[in-house]
Design an enzyme around this catalytic site. Structure first.
Site, PDB file in Angstrom:
ATOM      1  N   LYS A   1      27.272  43.027 -48.510  1.00 39.29           N
ATOM      2  CA  LYS A   1      27.836  42.023 -49.688  1.00 39.29           C
ATOM      3  C   LYS A   1      27.722  40.850 -48.530  1.00 39.29           C
ATOM      4  CE  LYS A   1      31.065  43.610 -50.906  1.00 39.29           C
ATOM      5  NZ  LYS A   1      31.824  45.029 -50.406  1.00 39.29           N
TER       6      LYS A   1
ATOM      7  N   ARG B   1      37.998  44.571 -56.524  1.00 38.54           N
ATOM      8  CA  ARG B   1      38.297  45.387 -55.958  1.00 38.54           C
ATOM      9  C   ARG B   1      39.149  46.229 -57.140  1.00 38.54           C
ATOM     10  NH1 ARG B   1      38.813  44.367 -50.652  1.00 38.54           N
ATOM     11  NH2 ARG B   1      37.071  44.249 -49.357  1.00 38.54           N
TER      12      ARG B   1
ATOM     13  N   ARG C   1      29.955  46.879 -35.464  1.00 37.72           N
ATOM     14  CA  ARG C   1      30.290  46.181 -35.629  1.00 37.72           C
ATOM     15  C   ARG C   1      31.325  45.306 -34.574  1.00 37.72           C
ATOM     16  NH1 ARG C   1      31.817  43.768 -41.982  1.00 37.72           N
ATOM     17  NH2 ARG C   1      33.669  45.036 -41.204  1.00 37.72           N
TER      18      ARG C   1
ATOM     19  N   ARG D   1      36.988  45.448 -34.512  1.00 39.89           N
ATOM     20  CA  ARG D   1      38.430  45.104 -35.614  1.00 39.89           C
ATOM     21  C   ARG D   1      39.229  46.997 -35.973  1.00 39.89           C
ATOM     22  NH1 ARG D   1      35.331  41.478 -38.286  1.00 39.89           N
ATOM     23  NH2 ARG D   1      36.270  39.315 -37.595  1.00 39.89           N
TER      24      ARG D   1
ATOM     25  N   ARG E   1      38.707  54.126 -46.514  1.00 42.87           N
ATOM     26  CA  ARG E   1      38.198  53.008 -47.211  1.00 42.87           C
ATOM     27  C   ARG E   1      37.105  53.182 -47.962  1.00 42.87           C
ATOM     28  NH1 ARG E   1      35.922  48.543 -42.696  1.00 42.87           N
ATOM     29  NH2 ARG E   1      35.804  46.694 -44.607  1.00 42.87           N
TER      30      ARG E   1
END
Length: 212
Positions: free
Chosen positions: A15, A91, A127, A160, A171
């Site tokens: 996104k 969300r 990431r 992270r 998640r």
């Protein structure tokens, strides 16, 4: 060209990347709740510390906090006649109802990006970010020229907590249980466009630029 749009999709579906590219090619402002939250965490405000615990556990920020942040920003943009892309919001169905009742939002389209879970996990787990300047990297798609160091300041790149596999799975579970109901919500309003996110960001953006 479509205006005031929402990007929906699981964490890691792309996104942010697609919204940023679309913003560069239009007059749409990319409004990312994730960036707003990370700024608060970096600044170690009272809210930031609370957000840090929530994010690292793989959970979502409470609706009342998120709604207030988004409403303030949308009203600011609306007062300046600036159109926007909402990335990472809404969300939950409560957030969607809140936004639907926010007159200044005036959403025209909702873009649903989809991808298999295994691809999402691979994308997120690779990431990396610089804790000094906040620059972001990806081991496959955007590796640092200095391997495990930031190109800007030679700081050691970190992962992270919410990009660790265990947190990613959590998640995705939260997304599946709470956020997917938004698909039916926006389908009923006939403003949903579904796109397979395994295409390149450029292909997706070029397709969106042709929408009205």
């Amino acid at each position: 060209m479509i205006k005031n749009i929402i990007f929906l999709g699981a964490p890691g579906v792309g996104k942010g990347t697609i919204a940023s590219l679309l913003s560069q090619k239009t007059d749409l402002i990319h409004l990312s709740t994730g960036e707003i939250f990370r700024a608060a965490i970096r600044n170690k405000t009272k809210l930031g510390l609370e957000l840090k615990n929530i994010v690292e556990s793989g959970n979502y920020v409470p609706d009342e906090i998120t709604n207030a942040i988004v409403e303030e920003k949308i009203k600011e943009l609306n007062s300046k006649n600036i159109n926007f892309i909402l990335d990472g919001y809404p969300r939950t169905i409560n957030q969607a109802n809140f936004l639907d009742n926010l007159e200044s939002a005036n959403i025209s389209k909702v873009i649903l990006l989809t991808a298999p879970n295994e691809i999402i996990i691979q994308r997120l787990s690779k990431r990396r970010y610089c804790p000094t300047c906040s620059a972001t990297y990806h081991l496959d798609f955007k590796p640092s020229k200095k391997i495990n160091l930031c190109e800007n300041d030679d700081t050691l790149l970190l992962q992270r907590k919410d990009d660790e596999e265990e947190s990613i799975v959590r998640r995705l579970e939260v997304y599946n249980s709470e956020t997917k109901v938004l698909v039916d919500f926006y389908k009923e309003k006939k403003i949903l466009i579904e796109i397979e996110a395994t295409q390149s960001p450029e292909e997706i953006v070029n397709y969106l630029l042709k929408q009205k």
